[in-house]
Motif scaffolding. Sequence first.
Motif, PDB file in Angstrom:
ATOM      1  N   THR A 464     -23.410 -55.529 -16.510  1.00 59.69           N
ATOM      2  CA  THR A 464     -24.497 -54.599 -16.827  1.00 59.69           C
ATOM      3  C   THR A 464     -23.948 -53.209 -17.098  1.00 59.69           C
ATOM      4  N   ALA A 465     -23.030 -52.766 -16.222  1.00 57.83           N
ATOM      5  CA  ALA A 465     -22.483 -51.430 -16.420  1.00 57.83           C
ATOM      6  C   ALA A 465     -21.765 -51.346 -17.756  1.00 57.83           C
ATOM      7  N   LEU A 466     -21.008 -52.407 -18.085  1.00 58.67           N
ATOM      8  CA  LEU A 466     -20.271 -52.394 -19.353  1.00 58.67           C
ATOM      9  C   LEU A 466     -21.219 -52.307 -20.535  1.00 58.67           C
ATOM     10  N   LEU A 467     -22.272 -53.147 -20.504  1.00 55.63           N
ATOM     11  CA  LEU A 467     -23.218 -53.168 -21.624  1.00 55.63           C
ATOM     12  C   LEU A 467     -23.999 -51.869 -21.681  1.00 55.63           C
ATOM     13  N   CYS A 468     -24.408 -51.422 -20.506  1.00 58.70           N
ATOM     14  CA  CYS A 468     -25.228 -50.218 -20.413  1.00 58.70           C
ATOM     15  C   CYS A 468     -24.542 -49.049 -21.095  1.00 58.70           C
ATOM     16  N   TYR A 469     -23.269 -48.828 -20.705  1.00 54.36           N
ATOM     17  CA  TYR A 469     -22.575 -47.693 -21.295  1.00 54.36           C
ATOM     18  C   TYR A 469     -22.007 -48.025 -22.661  1.00 54.36           C
ATOM     19  N   GLY A 470     -22.027 -49.311 -23.027  1.00 52.48           N
ATOM     20  CA  GLY A 470     -21.657 -49.652 -24.390  1.00 52.48           C
ATOM     21  C   GLY A 470     -22.753 -49.276 -25.361  1.00 52.48           C
ATOM     22  N   PHE A 471     -23.988 -49.517 -24.951  1.00 54.42           N
ATOM     23  CA  PHE A 471     -25.101 -49.183 -25.834  1.00 54.42           C
ATOM     24  C   PHE A 471     -25.492 -47.715 -25.707  1.00 54.42           C
ATOM     25  N   PHE A 472     -25.330 -47.166 -24.513  1.00 53.81           N
ATOM     26  CA  PHE A 472     -25.748 -45.768 -24.320  1.00 53.81           C
ATOM     27  C   PHE A 472     -24.597 -44.927 -23.767  1.00 53.81           C
ATOM     28  N   PRO A 473     -23.534 -44.785 -24.534  1.00 61.50           N
ATOM     29  CA  PRO A 473     -22.430 -43.968 -24.013  1.00 61.50           C
ATOM     30  C   PRO A 473     -22.850 -42.513 -23.830  1.00 61.50           C
ATOM     31  N   GLN A 474     -23.962 -42.143 -24.442  1.00 65.35           N
ATOM     32  CA  GLN A 474     -24.355 -40.733 -24.330  1.00 65.35           C
ATOM     33  C   GLN A 474     -24.732 -40.352 -22.910  1.00 65.35           C
ATOM     34  N   SER A 475     -24.950 -41.343 -22.027  1.00 66.01           N
ATOM     35  CA  SER A 475     -25.228 -40.950 -20.647  1.00 66.01           C
ATOM     36  C   SER A 475     -23.953 -40.562 -19.917  1.00 66.01           C
ATOM     37  N   LEU A 476     -22.785 -40.964 -20.452  1.00 64.11           N
ATOM     38  CA  LEU A 476     -21.523 -40.508 -19.868  1.00 64.11           C
ATOM     39  C   LEU A 476     -21.005 -39.272 -20.580  1.00 64.11           C
ATOM     40  N   VAL A 477     -21.129 -39.304 -21.906  1.00 68.40           N
ATOM     41  CA  VAL A 477     -20.438 -38.302 -22.722  1.00 68.40           C
ATOM     42  C   VAL A 477     -20.791 -36.869 -22.340  1.00 68.40           C
ATOM     43  N   PRO A 478     -22.085 -36.529 -22.244  1.00 69.72           N
ATOM     44  CA  PRO A 478     -22.378 -35.112 -21.965  1.00 69.72           C
ATOM     45  C   PRO A 478     -21.938 -34.663 -20.579  1.00 69.72           C
ATOM     46  N   LEU A 479     -21.593 -35.609 -19.723  1.00 63.37           N
ATOM     47  CA  LEU A 479     -21.086 -35.195 -18.408  1.00 63.37           C
ATOM     48  C   LEU A 479     -19.699 -34.577 -18.527  1.00 63.37           C
ATOM     49  N   VAL A 480     -18.909 -35.085 -19.447  1.00 60.90           N
ATOM     50  CA  VAL A 480     -17.520 -34.646 -19.492  1.00 60.90           C
ATOM     51  C   VAL A 480     -17.222 -33.686 -20.631  1.00 60.90           C
ATOM     52  N   THR A 481     -17.993 -33.745 -21.707  1.00 58.61           N
ATOM     53  CA  THR A 481     -17.642 -32.875 -22.843  1.00 58.61           C
ATOM     54  C   THR A 481     -17.657 -31.397 -22.508  1.00 58.61           C
ATOM     55  N   PRO A 482     -18.634 -30.876 -21.725  1.00 62.08           N
ATOM     56  CA  PRO A 482     -18.614 -29.418 -21.509  1.00 62.08           C
ATOM     57  C   PRO A 482     -17.299 -28.956 -20.909  1.00 62.08           C
ATOM     58  N   MET A 483     -16.754 -29.810 -20.011  1.00 62.18           N
ATOM     59  CA  MET A 483     -15.519 -29.440 -19.350  1.00 62.18           C
ATOM     60  C   MET A 483     -14.373 -29.374 -20.352  1.00 62.18           C
ATOM     61  N   PHE A 484     -14.243 -30.428 -21.138  1.00 61.37           N
ATOM     62  CA  PHE A 484     -13.139 -30.443 -22.100  1.00 61.37           C
ATOM     63  C   PHE A 484     -13.308 -29.319 -23.106  1.00 61.37           C
ATOM     64  N   ARG A 485     -14.574 -29.083 -23.481  1.00 60.01           N
ATOM     65  CA  ARG A 485     -14.804 -28.023 -24.450  1.00 60.01           C
ATOM     66  C   ARG A 485     -14.345 -26.684 -23.871  1.00 60.01           C
ATOM     67  N   SER A 486     -14.657 -26.448 -22.595  1.00 63.73           N
ATOM     68  CA  SER A 486     -14.236 -25.162 -22.019  1.00 63.73           C
ATOM     69  C   SER A 486     -12.714 -25.122 -21.884  1.00 63.73           C
ATOM     70  N   TYR A 487     -12.079 -26.277 -21.575  1.00 62.14           N
ATOM     71  CA  TYR A 487     -10.618 -26.290 -21.518  1.00 62.14           C
ATOM     72  C   TYR A 487     -10.041 -25.832 -22.846  1.00 62.14           C
ATOM     73  N   LEU A 488     -10.519 -26.499 -23.895  1.00 58.75           N
ATOM     74  CA  LEU A 488      -9.871 -26.267 -25.177  1.00 58.75           C
ATOM     75  C   LEU A 488     -10.245 -24.917 -25.742  1.00 58.75           C
ATOM     76  N   SER A 489     -11.459 -24.425 -25.430  1.00 58.74           N
ATOM     77  CA  SER A 489     -11.850 -23.150 -26.021  1.00 58.74           C
ATOM     78  C   SER A 489     -11.137 -21.988 -25.330  1.00 58.74           C
ATOM     79  N   THR A 490     -10.966 -22.074 -23.991  1.00 55.10           N
ATOM     80  CA  THR A 490     -10.258 -20.959 -23.340  1.00 55.10           C
ATOM     81  C   THR A 490      -8.830 -20.898 -23.830  1.00 55.10           C
ATOM     82  N   GLU A 491      -8.292 -22.060 -24.043  1.00 58.70           N
ATOM     83  CA  GLU A 491      -6.919 -22.079 -24.510  1.00 58.70           C
ATOM     84  C   GLU A 491      -6.838 -21.347 -25.845  1.00 58.70           C
ATOM     85  N   LYS A 492      -7.852 -21.589 -26.678  1.00 61.83           N
ATOM     86  CA  LYS A 492      -7.844 -20.980 -28.000  1.00 61.83           C
ATOM     87  C   LYS A 492      -7.930 -19.462 -27.881  1.00 61.83           C
ATOM     88  N   SER A 493      -8.795 -18.998 -26.993  1.00 62.63           N
ATOM     89  CA  SER A 493      -9.049 -17.565 -26.977  1.00 62.63           C
ATOM     90  C   SER A 493      -7.931 -16.801 -26.277  1.00 62.63           C
TER      91      SER A 493
END
Lengths: 528, 474
Positions: A464-493
Amino acid sequence: MVLFVIFCPIVAAASVMLGAPARKTALAASILTFAAALFLFASSEYGQADFQHVTSFPISPEWRLSFTTGIDGLSVVMVLLAAIVTLAAVWFAGAIERYENAFYACLLLISGGAIGAFASIDLFFFYAFHELALIPTFLLIGIWGSGNRVAAAWKITIYLAIGSFILLLGLILLYQSFPLGSRSFDIRVLRTAASMGQITADAQRHVYLLLLIGFGILISLFPFHTWAPEAYAAAPAPAAMLHAGVLKKIGLYGLLRLAVPMLPEGARYWTTLLVVLLLGNIIYVGLVTVAQKRLDWMLGYSSVMHMGYIFLGIASFSVLGLTGAVVLIFAHGLSIALLFGVAGELRGRTGTLAFDELGGLARVMPFAGLAFGFGVFAAIGLPGFANFAGEIMIFFGAFRNGWEMGRFHIFQIATVLALWGVVISTLYMLRAYRKTFMGNIREQWEKLPDLRPALRVPVTLLVTALLCYGFFPQSLVPLVTPMFRSYLSTEKSHIPNMQSYSHGAVRRPYAVRLNQENAPQGRGYSIR
Amino acid sequence: MIAAPLLEIAVLVLGMLILLLEAFAAKIDKRLLAFAAITGLVIVLLASFFVARSPSLSDAAGFWSFYTADRLSIFFKQFALVTTIFVQIMMIDYAPVLRSSFAGSTSQAGLGEFVALPLFTCAGLMYLVSAIDFVFIFVSLELVTVSFYVLISFTRRNPLTLEAGMKYLVLSALSTAFLVYGIAWIFGATGQTNLYRLTQALANPATDSGAALLGIVFVLVALGFKVAAVPFQIWVPDVYQGAPTPVTAYLSVGSKAAGFIVLIRVLQPFMNLPQTQPLIFVMALLTLIYGNLAALPQTNLKRLLAYSSIAHAGYLLIGVVCFDVRAVAFYLVAYLLMTLLSFAVLIIVAQQTGDEISDFDGLAKRSPFLAFAMLIGMVSLAGVPFTAGFLGKFYIFYAAVWQRQIALIVVGVITVGCGFYYYLKVVRAMYWQLGDKTDAIGVNALSRVAISTLVLATIWLGIYPQPILDALRR
């Protein structure tokens, strides 16, 4: 709540050692942990890059060492993974012939150590919990293993002990390469200091290499992977599930948590090396996997091979690639646990996992065949399973790196070769499935019983977990993207002359593009 | 507040009282003497927390010019007292073995002296850690060594023990000769024996630093013998294996700690000379490699612990190379806990089966308590997190990384890997192997308390080291 998730398994392990009924306590503890992890997961805020639920106990003010725990988007995904796999592993374990209490205590200790590592904000305790999780695996393989268990246990012990000491040196060097004022074991403090450019490029290169080797041995990065298949083949099924599903992921988590935000220059410097090594994982180990003649060895090698994709996501150093790596970490943990679990049940019944002696088992064990099939398709990366979501994000993220019309960059070559890896994994996975479950059944296996009905619960949970996040990866994605975005953006600035970077993520405002082009329209997803 | 020298005097008086009791009160149960000694030592230990500070080194005169009561020395006096207390507890367990060596006489012959002698050693150790003058260092070192001569060959009917005693006597006398010769050279070159005034003399460009350096090389030979550093380690395996086990524990903890504290004190004036650090560097490198590689094939636990004591001397020497006194001191504390723990279990198990590693087969079934204690001791020696041994290594390697001692770090990582192999061999025997015997092993209440204390302290220091670090802050 975070403290509860960490210490529930550890306290349960202690009480099991003191004589509490082993299986019941373990099961209850892992269900409680799972519930708590689910609660944390559900209550964590999307789009939040900071740690939540932070608790802190000062240990040594002089060293700025404190027992600090908390979770952010990345941690909560890992904690959830650990909780699910623990529950499945404990459920699969069943009755143990000798030292039952010690067996369950070891399983719970691995789980508590892994969750502790994922939820520690303090560098020192991250390391200590990671070691706490490693030790019981040696015992599990040595005492309850099968086949060449003693040799396998020695090999994994020595390998991982040296690996974790290299890691320790890397962490000490990381701590020392900060100027005195910002020297601390608190990852948040270190990260702030790093984003202000307080680590010299030279120090970054040294530390990154140490971390890459130290974690790489644990993750079984080519050429440090040779302990893995042997250990997984010898380990009892629940230990293999936890080790391949959760423990290895501590190394990946460490790279994502420490190396990516703090050592961008080191990562850039060693990119070519890492890409070559990860291709070794995907292509070389992939081909070795095809040649395997036993199911457990095949699964061990396949788990080594899939680490290559995750490394590709980490090496790509783009928001998309890193996010994909997290999704694939989660998905691979679940699928490999499912495969090892079912394989362990088969070994318990037949006493052998050599392909030549198996075959046609789906006729007598339809449920096992179904469960294993799900695992196989997930591992291949069939669309609909979370593995697919992770892999496709990694491939896109990696391919766009340094993309220029008319020039072929190392990442493009790597991605193309890695895509062939998918074909290789399809080949060996389907072959294994055919040789085990399809074809003619041998006479001696015709009376084999199917999996016990109780096992439907963990199998359903994992699938179930595999299928669930296979069809709806967006429930995981927004949890981690803000962090990576801040990592990469601070590095840039903060780092001047960013044009010297070959990675697209740094050169272009990647975060915005990700939102516009790839953002799934899930809940809580905000365009910034 | 108590004057610091009273502590040593109290221990000496206690030792003499016990000897007198042993001689004149022949009818009493001799184990009472051990309990009396333990009680006395505990009182001295408590008193040591209320010691008045000595005058600072620069304006010390008279008695205080060769005896100091700085923080470090008080800390190590307590260290010596704690070690002696645990050794006394082990000796009570060891009494039946002792009896077999005194056949023909009463059942408790020899026990009184066996209990009294460590008290004199303890006083010697306590003087040694306070000594800041070469003459005083020499005298107190001899007090320690002479009492060890007797202790090592105490079970004299055992040929192995006699061999051990002989070896220790000859080699120790040789090292003493080196020490005296070295001191003579240093005195000749600088005209000083006080370490503080020696620093000033060496800073004076008129001093012949070459002659002083020759002197310190000889002193290093003698101290290398005490701490079991390569190439002065030859005696260690045989003596450790042959000596009565509580004495081995005492030798490997007390003697080594005192050796290191003297090493640090003696080296302080010489650290400004560029040649000193490479000397110790080479010693550290050789000790690490030899101790760990030689430990790999051992099958006898006492011998394994002997080689492991050489290996740990190597890690400690890394700390000396970096001259990080607190790292060395913390490592010594961790080493005290885990080594005494291992020996305490070994003594109990060895009486039932033997001291080969294979004698530990299936211990987990026979006595889960002892097996667990040994497990903690071994993983701490190997350096697993959440144990004192790990933090000790952590501080040592921290200092080494800080000073960029690349060669020592690389060798250190490899030897830590070796360490995992040979320490976990014992764990494997206890938990993975099935033994022939299955009967339970009894543990008396005092040992149970002592072992539990050591286990708890090992884990506690691995999680919360701050008290020790605070005590060591100067």
